[in-house]
Design a protein around this motif. Structure first.
Motif, mmCIF file in Angstrom:
data_model
loop_
_atom_site.group_PDB
_atom_site.id
_atom_site.type_symbol
_atom_site.label_atom_id
_atom_site.label_comp_id
_atom_site.label_asym_id
_atom_site.label_seq_id
_atom_site.Cartn_x
_atom_site.Cartn_y
_atom_site.Cartn_z
ATOM 1 N N ALA A 94 0.827 -1.209 0.000
ATOM 2 C CA ALA A 94 0.000 0.000 0.000
ATOM 3 C C ALA A 94 0.858 1.254 0.000
ATOM 4 C CB ALA A 94 -0.936 -0.008 1.220
ATOM 5 N N ASP A 95 1.881 1.283 0.828
ATOM 6 C CA ASP A 95 2.754 2.457 0.913
ATOM 7 C C ASP A 95 3.476 2.698 -0.407
ATOM 8 O OD1 ASP A 95 5.514 3.803 1.559
ATOM 9 O OD2 ASP A 95 4.250 4.237 3.289
ATOM 10 N N ALA A 96 4.057 1.632 -0.986
ATOM 11 C CA ALA A 96 4.823 1.769 -2.232
ATOM 12 C C ALA A 96 3.949 2.248 -3.382
ATOM 13 C CB ALA A 96 5.479 0.434 -2.592
ATOM 14 N N VAL A 97 2.685 1.771 -3.431
ATOM 15 C CA VAL A 97 1.786 2.166 -4.512
ATOM 16 C C VAL A 97 1.253 3.573 -4.295
ATOM 17 C CG1 VAL A 97 -0.421 1.684 -5.633
ATOM 18 C CG2 VAL A 97 1.129 -0.197 -5.088
ATOM 19 N N CYS A 98 0.819 3.863 -3.063
ATOM 20 C CA CYS A 98 0.175 5.152 -2.781
ATOM 21 C C CYS A 98 1.100 6.337 -3.012
ATOM 22 C CB CYS A 98 -0.345 5.175 -1.351
ATOM 23 S SG CYS A 98 -1.828 4.175 -1.111
#
Length: 440
Positions: A151-155
Motif C-alpha cells: 500500500a505504501d509503495a503504490v500510494c
C-alpha cells in the motif's frame, strides 16, 4: 486511489497507514485507505475464521466463507472498472518497484487480502484472487506487514501524494538504479565531510555526480540489477569514467614528500611524457615542444628545487618549487600580483603519474608545495598554466588560488599565452619546520 485491506488486525494497520504522508493524503481526499475486519463476516457466534486442515498437519487454515463474504462487502460499494484483488502470499510473484508502478498506473482500486495461520483455503484463491504477491523468499506470521508495504509503495506514486514526481523518480529502483547518497547538516560530522561538489552551487556538476553515484552504487551493491542495465548516452560515458577511475592505483599507503634524486630522473621524465600526452588529448598547447624532460628535472635537483611525492616507495608525482623569481611574471598584464616578488615561491613543472590521476594526489601536491613555502619563510605561491588547461585551473581554484592576470611563456611554435595564479599563505604560529628529506 482506493485501497481496502482485509485483515484480522484493522486497528493496528489503521494506526500506521493514517499517519505522516499517507495520512495527509487521506485527509485531502487523494487516497482512501480502509482496513476491514474479516472476523465480522463469519457465520457462527464464535466469530471463527479458521479450522483444521484436511489431511492433517500443524496449525489452522483460514476458511473461504469469511474471506469471500468480507470481499463481497467491499466490492458491493460503487465498483471501479479498474479493481485488482491481491493476496499477500510467500508463493506469489516478488513485489518490486516495477509492480508498484503498474498497480498505480493501471488500477484505482486495490483489495489486499491478508492471510494468517497456515494460510487460506485454496478455493478462495482460485475463485476470488486476481494475483498473489510476495515481499520476498521468506515467511511472515501474517500478510499485514506485506500489505502495508504494498500500500505504501503504490500510494506514494499516486499524483498529489508527494509534492513532486521528482520525489520518487530519482529514488532507488525507478530506472533500475539505486539512489545516490544523501547528506545534511553539519558539513563535517565525526571527521566525515560532505562531498565538496554538493556545496559548489553548480547544479549541473551536482546532477552529474549524483548520476555517477547511482551507477556506482548499483554496480557495487546490486550487481544483479546492474547486469540488467544497458547504459547509453551520458550513462555510458559516466560508466566508462567510473571503470577508468577504478582501474587506477589506490593510495593504500602513506604519501611522502621529499627531494628528488638523480636516479629518479627517468621516472620523472615518464611522468612528464604522460602529462604531455594528456594535454595533447585535451587540445591544450602546453609542454608540446618536448619540454620538460629529464634534463629539466636534473637541473631542478642541482638547485635543490626538485621534489617528488612517493607512495609505497614509488614516485607518483613531481614538482619544482623555486625561490628564484620567474622573469616572465614581471610582464603580468590584465591584473596584478598580490604579494611581493621576494615573498613568493614559484611552482614549476608539477605533474602526477597517469596511474595516480583521480586519487587526490594533485591536491596533495599543492598542499606539500604550500607547506614547503612556509618552511622556506615565504608567504605566497605563484604558478601559471595554459589558458585552456581547465583541469589545472579547476585544481587551483579548488586549492584557494586566485587568478591574477596573463603572461607570455615563449615556447617556439606553440601558444605562449598563460594565466597566472597566486595564493597567499597564512603563517601559523608554533608550526614545526617541514623537513623534505625525512619521511615517516
Amino acid at each position: 486511489m482506493r485501497i481496502d485491506i482485509l485483515t484480522l488486525f484493522p486497528e493496528h494497520m489503521d494506526a500506521m497507514l493514517h499517519e505522516s504522508i499517507l495520512g495527509r493524503a487521506v485527509k485531502k481526499g487523494i487516497l482512501s485507505l480502509n482496513c476491514v475486519q474479516i472476523r465480522d463476516y463469519t457465520e457462527n457466534r464464535q466469530k471463527q475464521v479458521d479450522d483444521y486442515p484436511y489431511g492433517g498437519g500443524w496449525g489452522c487454515v483460514m476458511m473461504a466463507q469469511p474471506l469471500k463474504s468480507c470481499l463481497e462487502s467491499v466490492l458491493e460499494k460503487p465498483r471501479s472498472r479498474r479493481t485488482r484483488v491481491l493476496y499477500m502470499s510467500p508463493q506469489g510473484k516478488t513485489f518490486d518497484q516495477a509492480k508498484a508502478r503498474e498497480l498505480a498506473a493501471e488500477y484505482d482500486h486495490l483489495v489486499l487480502v491478508c492471510g494468517h495461520y497456515e494460510g487460506v483455503d485454496e478455493r478462495f484463491i482460485e475463485a476470488c484472487v486476481d494475483e498473489e504477491l510476495s515481499l520476498g523468499d521468506f515467511v511472515l506470521t501474517g500478510g499485514e506487514l506485506a500489505a502495508m508495504a504494498v500500500a505504501d509503495a503504490v500510494c506514494r506514486l499516486v499524483p498529489g501524494v508527494l509534492s513532486d514526481p521528482a520525489c520518487y523518480t530519482g529514488e532507488s529502483h525507478w530506472e533500475g538504479l539505486l539512489e545516490y547518497p544523501q547528506y545534511t547538516r553539519p558539513e563535517v560530522w565525526e571527521g566525515r565531510q560532505v562531498p565538496p561538489v554538493l556545496r559548489s552551487g553548480n547544479q549541473a556538476e551536482i546532477d552529474r555526480w549524483r548520476r555517477k553515484q547511482m551507477l556506482a552504487r548499483t554496480m557495487d551493491k546490486r550487481p544483479e540489477l546492474f547486469a540488467a542495465l544497458t547504459p547509453v548516452g551520458k550513462d555510458a560515458e559516466l560508466l566508462a569514467e567510473l571503470q577508468k577511475e577504478r582501474s587506477r592505483k589506490k593510495l593504500t599507503e602513506p604519501v611522502c614528500c621529499r627531494r628528488a634524486a638523480a636516479e629518479e630522473a627517468e621516472r620523472i621524465a615518464l611522468i612528464f611524457r604522460q602529462a604531455r600526452n594528456y594535454l595533447k588529448k585535451h587540445r591544450v598547447d602546453q609542454w608540446q615542444a618536448g619540454y620538460p624532460d629529464a634534463l629539466a628535472a636534473l637541473g631542478d635537483m642541482e638547485r635543490g628545487e626538485g621534489y617528488v611525492l612517493t607512495c609505497g616507495g614509488e614516485v607518483c608525482a613531481y614538482f619544482c618549487l623555486s625561490l628564484q623569481p620567474e622573469p616572465a611574471y614581471r610582464g603580468l598584464t590584465d591584473g596584478k600580483w598580490r604579494s611581493c616578488e621576494d615573498d613568493a615561491c614559484v611552482l614549476h613543472r608539477s605533474a602526477v603519474a597517469a596511474e595516480y590521476r583521480g586519487t587526490g594526489l594533485s591536491d596533495r601536491l599543492l598542499a606539500e608545495a604550500e607547506e614547503l613555502t612556509r618552511a622556506l619563510g615565504r608567504s605566497a605561491v605563484r604558478v601559471d598554466t595554459h589558458r585552456h588547461n581547465e583541469a589545472m585551473k579547476k585544481l587551483l581554484k579548488r586549492g584557494g588560488y586566485r587568478y591574477c592576470g596573463n603572461i607570455l611563456i615563449e615556447e617556439e611554435g606553440h601558444d605562449p599565452r598563460r594565466q597566472a595564479f597566486e595564493k597567499l599563505l597564512k603563517q601559523e604560529k608554533g608550526r614545526l619546520r617541514f623537513e623534505p628529506d625525512r619521511c615517516p
